[in-house]
Motif scaffolding. Structure first.
Motif, PDB file in Angstrom:
ATOM      1  N   ASP A 152      37.042  45.512  25.830  1.00  0.00           N
ATOM      2  CA  ASP A 152      36.141  44.836  26.763  1.00  0.00           C
ATOM      3  C   ASP A 152      35.700  45.788  27.879  1.00  0.00           C
ATOM      4  OD1 ASP A 152      36.500  42.570  25.275  1.00  0.00           O
ATOM      5  OD2 ASP A 152      37.709  41.502  26.759  1.00  0.00           O
ATOM      6  N   LYS A 153      36.522  46.766  28.163  1.00  0.00           N
ATOM      7  CA  LYS A 153      36.160  47.756  29.186  1.00  0.00           C
ATOM      8  C   LYS A 153      34.854  48.453  28.829  1.00  0.00           C
ATOM      9  CE  LYS A 153      37.872  51.979  31.418  1.00  0.00           C
ATOM     10  NZ  LYS A 153      39.028  52.905  31.570  1.00  0.00           N
ATOM     11  N   HIS A 154      34.641  48.707  27.533  1.00  0.00           N
ATOM     12  CA  HIS A 154      33.456  49.431  27.085  1.00  0.00           C
ATOM     13  C   HIS A 154      32.269  48.514  26.812  1.00  0.00           C
ATOM     14  CE1 HIS A 154      35.982  52.917  26.794  1.00  0.00           C
ATOM     15  NE2 HIS A 154      36.708  52.408  25.811  1.00  0.00           N
ATOM     16  N   TYR A 155      32.523  47.281  26.369  1.00  0.00           N
ATOM     17  CA  TYR A 155      31.457  46.461  25.799  1.00  0.00           C
ATOM     18  C   TYR A 155      31.121  45.193  26.588  1.00  0.00           C
ATOM     19  CZ  TYR A 155      32.736  49.381  21.811  1.00  0.00           C
ATOM     20  OH  TYR A 155      33.029  50.449  20.985  1.00  0.00           O
ATOM     21  N   VAL A 156      31.845  44.926  27.683  1.00  0.00           N
ATOM     22  CA  VAL A 156      31.585  43.733  28.482  1.00  0.00           C
ATOM     23  C   VAL A 156      31.392  44.137  29.941  1.00  0.00           C
ATOM     24  CG1 VAL A 156      32.491  41.521  29.288  1.00  0.00           C
ATOM     25  CG2 VAL A 156      32.942  42.267  26.944  1.00  0.00           C
ATOM     26  N   ASP A 157      30.335  43.629  30.550  1.00  0.00           N
ATOM     27  CA  ASP A 157      30.081  43.921  31.967  1.00  0.00           C
ATOM     28  C   ASP A 157      29.554  42.661  32.659  1.00  0.00           C
ATOM     29  OD1 ASP A 157      29.536  44.882  34.455  1.00  0.00           O
ATOM     30  OD2 ASP A 157      28.045  46.364  33.834  1.00  0.00           O
ATOM     31  N   TRP A 158      30.447  41.978  33.357  1.00  0.00           N
ATOM     32  CA  TRP A 158      30.082  40.763  34.080  1.00  0.00           C
ATOM     33  C   TRP A 158      29.529  41.063  35.465  1.00  0.00           C
ATOM     34  CZ3 TRP A 158      29.810  36.153  31.787  1.00  0.00           C
ATOM     35  CH2 TRP A 158      30.603  35.890  30.665  1.00  0.00           C
ATOM     36  N   GLY A 159      29.687  42.290  35.928  1.00  0.00           N
ATOM     37  CA  GLY A 159      29.265  42.625  37.292  1.00  0.00           C
ATOM     38  C   GLY A 159      30.202  42.095  38.351  1.00  0.00           C
ATOM     39  N   MET A 160      31.418  41.725  37.953  1.00  0.00           N
ATOM     40  CA  MET A 160      32.449  41.253  38.876  1.00  0.00           C
ATOM     41  C   MET A 160      33.807  41.494  38.226  1.00  0.00           C
ATOM     42  SD  MET A 160      31.990  37.096  38.443  1.00  0.00           S
ATOM     43  CE  MET A 160      30.204  37.133  38.222  1.00  0.00           C
ATOM     44  N   THR A 161      34.861  41.256  38.943  1.00  0.00           N
ATOM     45  CA  THR A 161      36.192  41.503  38.397  1.00  0.00           C
ATOM     46  C   THR A 161      36.559  40.428  37.367  1.00  0.00           C
ATOM     47  OG1 THR A 161      37.394  40.168  40.015  1.00  0.00           O
ATOM     48  CG2 THR A 161      36.890  42.457  40.629  1.00  0.00           C
ATOM     49  N   ASP A 162      37.530  40.757  36.520  1.00  0.00           N
ATOM     50  CA  ASP A 162      38.014  39.788  35.538  1.00  0.00           C
ATOM     51  C   ASP A 162      38.521  38.524  36.215  1.00  0.00           C
ATOM     52  OD1 ASP A 162      37.570  41.405  33.243  1.00  0.00           O
ATOM     53  OD2 ASP A 162      39.397  42.512  33.670  1.00  0.00           O
ATOM     54  N   GLN A 163      39.234  38.687  37.311  1.00  0.00           N
ATOM     55  CA  GLN A 163      39.785  37.522  37.991  1.00  0.00           C
ATOM     56  C   GLN A 163      38.690  36.652  38.607  1.00  0.00           C
ATOM     57  OE1 GLN A 163      42.698  39.616  40.454  1.00  0.00           O
ATOM     58  NE2 GLN A 163      44.336  38.851  39.149  1.00  0.00           N
ATOM     59  N   GLU A 164      37.618  37.265  39.054  1.00  0.00           N
ATOM     60  CA  GLU A 164      36.480  36.488  39.567  1.00  0.00           C
ATOM     61  C   GLU A 164      35.797  35.713  38.441  1.00  0.00           C
ATOM     62  OE1 GLU A 164      35.109  39.200  43.413  1.00  0.00           O
ATOM     63  OE2 GLU A 164      34.333  39.675  41.415  1.00  0.00           O
ATOM     64  N   VAL A 165      35.633  36.369  37.289  1.00  0.00           N
ATOM     65  CA  VAL A 165      35.049  35.681  36.128  1.00  0.00           C
ATOM     66  C   VAL A 165      35.936  34.509  35.726  1.00  0.00           C
ATOM     67  CG1 VAL A 165      34.362  35.894  33.711  1.00  0.00           C
ATOM     68  CG2 VAL A 165      33.934  37.780  35.294  1.00  0.00           C
ATOM     69  N   SER A 166      37.238  34.753  35.659  1.00  0.00           N
ATOM     70  CA  SER A 166      38.191  33.716  35.281  1.00  0.00           C
ATOM     71  C   SER A 166      38.104  32.526  36.233  1.00  0.00           C
ATOM     72  CB  SER A 166      39.606  34.291  35.274  1.00  0.00           C
ATOM     73  OG  SER A 166      40.542  33.332  34.837  1.00  0.00           O
ATOM     74  N   GLN A 167      38.022  32.799  37.519  1.00  0.00           N
ATOM     75  CA  GLN A 167      37.956  31.725  38.512  1.00  0.00           C
ATOM     76  C   GLN A 167      36.666  30.923  38.382  1.00  0.00           C
ATOM     77  OE1 GLN A 167      40.208  30.527  40.510  1.00  0.00           O
ATOM     78  NE2 GLN A 167      38.817  29.041  41.470  1.00  0.00           N
ATOM     79  N   ARG A 168      35.552  31.597  38.141  1.00  0.00           N
ATOM     80  CA  ARG A 168      34.280  30.881  37.981  1.00  0.00           C
ATOM     81  C   ARG A 168      34.319  29.942  36.778  1.00  0.00           C
ATOM     82  NH1 ARG A 168      28.861  34.320  39.536  1.00  0.00           N
ATOM     83  NH2 ARG A 168      29.517  34.966  41.622  1.00  0.00           N
ATOM     84  N   MET A 169      34.910  30.427  35.694  1.00  0.00           N
ATOM     85  CA  MET A 169      34.998  29.576  34.505  1.00  0.00           C
ATOM     86  C   MET A 169      35.972  28.431  34.720  1.00  0.00           C
ATOM     87  SD  MET A 169      34.696  32.189  31.289  1.00  0.00           S
ATOM     88  CE  MET A 169      33.268  33.277  31.099  1.00  0.00           C
ATOM     89  N   LEU A 170      37.019  28.656  35.490  1.00  0.00           N
ATOM     90  CA  LEU A 170      37.950  27.583  35.829  1.00  0.00           C
ATOM     91  C   LEU A 170      37.242  26.512  36.657  1.00  0.00           C
ATOM     92  CD1 LEU A 170      40.739  26.282  35.998  1.00  0.00           C
ATOM     93  CD2 LEU A 170      41.286  27.843  37.882  1.00  0.00           C
TER      94      LEU A 170
END
Length: 275
Positions: free
Chosen positions: A148-166
């Motif tokens: 995911d480091k190479h192929y995914v870019d949310w423009g935010m941290t993993d924990q921020e993405v996780s929180q938004r989806m929560l």
């Protein structure tokens, strides 16, 4: 009503084991009819290309004659084989599709509803005494890299993405009122569905398997009767009082003793009946 569920099909990686004239759409549709399934839930990781995933979902629904509901997995977001680098663009594409559960709870009847999100890992299941958040963010263990480091870019941290989806999931759960809920995420949301620690590799790798912060939903919403997860490439059912947790992952062909696709699909596809 009979619900079927499966995840982690990885149709691009596993296609080498299809028989001549066979396809994942044909094989899965045949099993849907054989098992008399009325609605299929797929908990992510169909392929490494969002358009291939999209085409598969639509073709399988058409061939089987039943609705399919879906939440993307991390592989469905990968930019490995196409030019979209901004993961939010792929996410927006999936959300527009009829099969998407994100921001769109599926009401079955007055008693049952289905709510879902991909979910994103929050590092919560890893060993935080051995590794810092900064080390998890590097996604590098010895010579191995979490892709995911190479192929995914949310423009935010993993924990921020996780929180938004929560937050999205919490909002959707509130929308269904007092109905019993089938919850579907791609990532693991229960400690029994990640690797027990201590473990030489998974002290680190568990960081990317699940979202520990999502566990709060089970206390906040006792109406969650089924919790469907993917991602971990396990086939497992856990019963805790009146709630059933399950994973129905096809996974990677390297883990199959029998390399026959139809056999593995049949072993992976789980069903349960709503009353």
């Amino acid at each position: 009503m009979r619900i079927g569920t499966i995840s982690d099909l990885h149709i691009d990686r596993n296609s080498q084991y299809l028989n001549h004239g066979e396809s994942f759409e044909i094989s899965l549709s045949a099993l849907i009819q054989e098992k008399d399934i009325d609605l299929l839930l797929i908990a992510g990781d169909v392929s490494n290309h969002y358009l291939e995933t999209d085409a598969f979902l639509k073709k399988t629904s058409e061939q089987s004659g039943i609705p399919i509901l879906f939440v993307p997995g991390n592989h469905d977001y990968w930019a490995k084989d196409h030019g979209i680098k901004d993961t939010a663009e792929v996410d927006a594409y999936f959300k527009k599709q009829e099969y998407s559960l994100v921001n769109r709870p599926y009401i079955i009847n007055d008693k049952w509803a289905i709510v879902g999100t991909p979910g994103w890992y929050d590092y919560g299941y890893a060993n935080h005494e051995m590794y810092t958040k900064e080390k998890f963010e590097k996604k590098q263990y010895s010579f191995a890299t979490w892709n995911d480091k190479h192929y995914v870019d949310w423009g935010m941290t993993d924990q921020e993405v996780s929180q938004r989806m929560l937050e999205q999931l919490t909002s959707d759960l509130k929308k269904v009122g007092q109905r019993q809920v089938i919850l579907m995420t791609h990532v693991a949301t229960h400690p029994e569905f990640v690797i027990p620690l201590p473990h030489r590799v998974y002290d680190y790798a568990n960081a990317f398997l699940g979202a520990k912060s999502y566990e709060q939903l089970y206390k906040q919403f006792p109406c969650i009767t089924y919790s469907i997860m993917g991602h971990v490439h396990l086939r497992k059912i856990l019963q805790e009082k009146d709630r059933t947790y399950l994973t129905a992952c096809l996974g990677n062909f390297r883990h199959w003793k029998n390399k026959e696709i139809h056999t593995q699909l049949s072993k992976s596809l789980l069903t349960f009946d709503l009353t």
